[in-house]
Scaffold this motif. Structure first.
Motif, mmCIF file in Angstrom:
data_model
loop_
_atom_site.group_PDB
_atom_site.id
_atom_site.type_symbol
_atom_site.label_atom_id
_atom_site.label_comp_id
_atom_site.label_asym_id
_atom_site.label_seq_id
_atom_site.Cartn_x
_atom_site.Cartn_y
_atom_site.Cartn_z
ATOM 1 N N ALA A 1 -1.603 -8.471 -4.707
ATOM 2 C CA ALA A 1 -2.679 -7.480 -4.658
ATOM 3 C C ALA A 1 -2.814 -6.879 -3.261
ATOM 4 C CB ALA A 1 -3.992 -8.115 -5.101
ATOM 5 N N VAL B 1 -10.247 -3.767 -2.698
ATOM 6 C CA VAL B 1 -9.927 -4.801 -3.694
ATOM 7 C C VAL B 1 -11.133 -5.125 -4.564
ATOM 8 C CG1 VAL B 1 -8.076 -5.784 -2.301
ATOM 9 C CG2 VAL B 1 -10.399 -6.696 -2.061
ATOM 10 N N ARG B 2 -12.346 -4.893 -4.054
ATOM 11 C CA ARG B 2 -13.552 -5.142 -4.838
ATOM 12 C C ARG B 2 -13.902 -3.961 -5.741
ATOM 13 N NH1 ARG B 2 -14.154 -7.980 -0.115
ATOM 14 N NH2 ARG B 2 -15.369 -9.928 -0.158
ATOM 15 N N TYR C 1 -6.153 -3.429 -8.522
ATOM 16 C CA TYR C 1 -5.531 -4.546 -7.814
ATOM 17 C C TYR C 1 -5.676 -5.845 -8.598
ATOM 18 C CZ TYR C 1 -5.714 -1.021 -4.192
ATOM 19 O OH TYR C 1 -5.569 0.155 -3.506
ATOM 20 N N VAL C 2 -6.887 -6.116 -9.084
ATOM 21 C CA VAL C 2 -7.104 -7.325 -9.886
ATOM 22 C C VAL C 2 -6.399 -7.208 -11.225
ATOM 23 C CG1 VAL C 2 -8.845 -8.643 -11.156
ATOM 24 C CG2 VAL C 2 -9.232 -8.041 -8.757
ATOM 25 N N ASP C 3 -6.505 -6.057 -11.875
ATOM 26 C CA ASP C 3 -5.898 -5.902 -13.201
ATOM 27 C C ASP C 3 -4.380 -6.053 -13.151
ATOM 28 O OD1 ASP C 3 -8.368 -5.480 -14.349
ATOM 29 O OD2 ASP C 3 -8.212 -3.292 -14.325
ATOM 30 N N SER D 1 -2.707 -7.803 -11.030
ATOM 31 C CA SER D 1 -2.420 -9.221 -10.771
ATOM 32 C C SER D 1 -2.893 -10.125 -11.902
ATOM 33 C CB SER D 1 -3.075 -9.669 -9.460
ATOM 34 O OG SER D 1 -2.284 -9.328 -8.342
ATOM 35 N N ASP D 2 -3.522 -9.559 -12.912
ATOM 36 C CA ASP D 2 -3.921 -10.325 -14.096
ATOM 37 C C ASP D 2 -2.733 -10.314 -15.054
ATOM 38 O OD1 ASP D 2 -5.024 -11.434 -16.349
ATOM 39 O OD2 ASP D 2 -6.874 -10.251 -16.285
ATOM 40 N N LEU E 1 -10.324 -12.233 -3.617
ATOM 41 C CA LEU E 1 -9.290 -12.116 -4.652
ATOM 42 C C LEU E 1 -8.950 -13.482 -5.241
ATOM 43 C CD1 LEU E 1 -6.917 -9.535 -2.956
ATOM 44 C CD2 LEU E 1 -8.034 -9.217 -5.170
ATOM 45 N N GLU F 1 -11.674 -14.374 -7.682
ATOM 46 C CA GLU F 1 -11.682 -13.471 -8.827
ATOM 47 C C GLU F 1 -10.482 -13.708 -9.745
ATOM 48 O OE1 GLU F 1 -13.239 -10.390 -11.197
ATOM 49 O OE2 GLU F 1 -14.131 -11.439 -9.473
ATOM 50 N N LEU F 2 -9.331 -14.019 -9.148
ATOM 51 C CA LEU F 2 -8.102 -14.133 -9.934
ATOM 52 C C LEU F 2 -7.846 -15.541 -10.456
ATOM 53 C CD1 LEU F 2 -5.787 -11.841 -7.792
ATOM 54 C CD2 LEU F 2 -6.422 -11.465 -10.176
ATOM 55 N N ARG G 1 -7.953 -16.011 -14.253
ATOM 56 C CA ARG G 1 -6.931 -15.175 -14.883
ATOM 57 C C ARG G 1 -5.541 -15.773 -14.683
ATOM 58 N NH1 ARG G 1 -9.596 -9.570 -14.632
ATOM 59 N NH2 ARG G 1 -11.602 -9.993 -13.630
#
Length: 312
Positions: free
Chosen positions: A137, A158-159, A164-166, A168-169, A285, A288-289, A292
Motif C-alpha cells: 500500500a 491511506v486513510r 490503497y486498502v482495497d 491490499s485486501d 494500515l 486496518e488490514l 483482511r
C-alpha cells in the motif's frame, strides 16, 4: 454506465475474436507486487508470448480508465480489439499468450473486470501476485504520487482514499475472480517468494501451465523494475493535466528524449521517500488490514511466513 462487456460481444468484435486467438494468461497484479518483473521474466519462456504492451487494460471499463489513466485510455490497445490482439502479432504458435494489467485487481474501483475476461477468454489462467500488504500500500501511494494521481500526503491518503486498502485486501480481489473462474485456474504467487527464489517459482508456474521445464539464463532473471528512491510532485498547477493531454502525447512522439527529460524536470519537484516518516501510516494500515489479511491467509491454507518475520 454501460459495461464494456458489450464491447467484447458486439458482432464485429466477435468475428475478429473467432479469427484470431485471444490471450489466455492474465497477470492481474497486485499493483507494486512484482507483476512488471514477472512479465519481463515470462517473455524469455519459449512457450509464453507476453504482450508487447505490459498493461493494456483492455478489460477495464473505458470511462473508469479515462478517469484513472487517460494516457493509456487513448492507446488503441486499451479499447480496440484488433489493436489489442496485435500485441501478440509475433506470438507464433506459443500455447500461452499473456498480458499483465494491475488494474484488473483493483475492485471495486475498476468494476466488472473478471466477468469481461471470462466472457471473452473462458479458458484463461489467472496469475495473482501478492506482497506484504502494508508495504504494498505504501509503494502504491508513492507510485500514484509520482504519476500525479494522489494529491494528499501519505498519512491522509491511506486513510481517505480506499484504493490503497482495497488493493491490499487480497481476499476481496480474489473473491471477485472466484465468482467467474474455478480456483484451479487461479495461481497465487507471493511476491517475496518470486524475489528470493525466482527459478523455483517460475518452474512451479511453468508446471502449473503444463509446460516443460525451461532453464532461464542469469541475464533473463536479473533485477528489473526496481522502484526508485525518489518520487515527485507538480512544480506548477496544471502540470498533471498537461502531462495527461493529447498535446503532451504528441510532444513525446516528436521531441528528442533530452528535451522531454528537461521539460519533465522543469515541471516537477523530486521527493526523497526516505525523508518521509511512514510510521503512522504503516501503523494505521497494519491495524486496518490485519483482519483482511487473516481472511486471505485462511483462503491460502495458513499464514504466509514471509509476512510475519520478526522486525530486524
Amino acid at each position: 454506465m454501460t459495461a464494456p462487456a458489450t464491447r467484447i460481444a458486439r458482432p464485429e468484435a466477435d468475428i475478429a475474436a473467432r479469427a484470431v486467438r485471444m490471450p489466455n494468461l492474465f497477470v492481474i497484479g497486485a499493483s507494486k507486487s512484482g507483476s512488471s518483473a514477472l512479465h519481463a521474466y515470462l517473455r524469455h519462456h519459449p512457450d509464453i508470448a507476453m504482450s508487447r504492451e505490459k498493461e493494456p487494460c483492455f478489460f477495464v471499463d473505458r470511462d473508469e480508465l479515462r478517469a484513472a489513466w487517460p494516457i493509456m485510455a487513448r492507446q488503441p490497445c486499451s479499447h480496440d480489439l484488433r489493436a489489442y490482439l496485435d500485441l501478440w502479432s509475433a506470438a507464433g504458435d506459443a500455447p500461452w499468450r499473456g498480458e499483465g494489467s494491475v488494474y484488473y485487481s483493483q475492485a471495486p474501483h475498476r468494476s466488472g473486470v473478471p466477468g469481461r475476461v471470462r466472457a471473452a477468454c473462458p479458458e484463461a489462467r489467472i496469475v495473482y501476485l501478492v506482497r506484504e500488504p502494508v508495504s504494498r500500500a505504501i509503494s502504491h501511494f508513492w507510485q500514484r504520487a509520482k504519476e500525479f494521481q494522489e494529491p494528499l500526503p501519505l498519512d491522509r491518503a491511506v486513510r481517505e482514499n480506499p484504493i490503497y486498502v482495497d488493493t491490499s485486501d487480497y481476499a476481496l480481489q480474489l473473491d471477485a475472480w472466484l465468482a467467474h473462474f474455478d480456483r484451479d485456474r487461479i495461481k497465487v504467487i507471493v511476491s517475496e517468494d518470486l524475489r528470493a527464489r525466482r527459478r523455483e517459482v517460475l518452474a512451479d508456474l511453468s508446471d502449473w501451465l503444463g509446460l516443460d521445464p525451461h532453464e532461464y539464463d542469469a541475464a533473463a532473471l536479473r533485477d528489473v523494475h526496481a522502484s526508485p528512491p525518489v518520487s515527485r510532485r507538480e512544480r506548477f498547477p496544471l502540470v498533471a493535466r498537461m502531462r495527461d493531454s493529447g498535446l503532451w502525447a504528441a510532444a513525446r512522439r516528436t521531441l528528442p528524449p533530452g528535451a522531454i527529460a528537461r521539460l519533465r524536470k522543469a515541471g516537477t519537484v523530486e521527493i526523497d521517500k526516505a525523508a518521509t516518516d511512514e510510521t503512522d501510516a504503516r501503523r494505521w494500515l497494519a491495524a486496518e488490514l490485519a483482519p483482511r489479511t487473516a481472511r486471505f491467509e485462511r483462503m491460502m491454507g495458513g499464514p504466509i511466513a514471509q509476512w510475519h518475520a520478526p522486525p530486524r
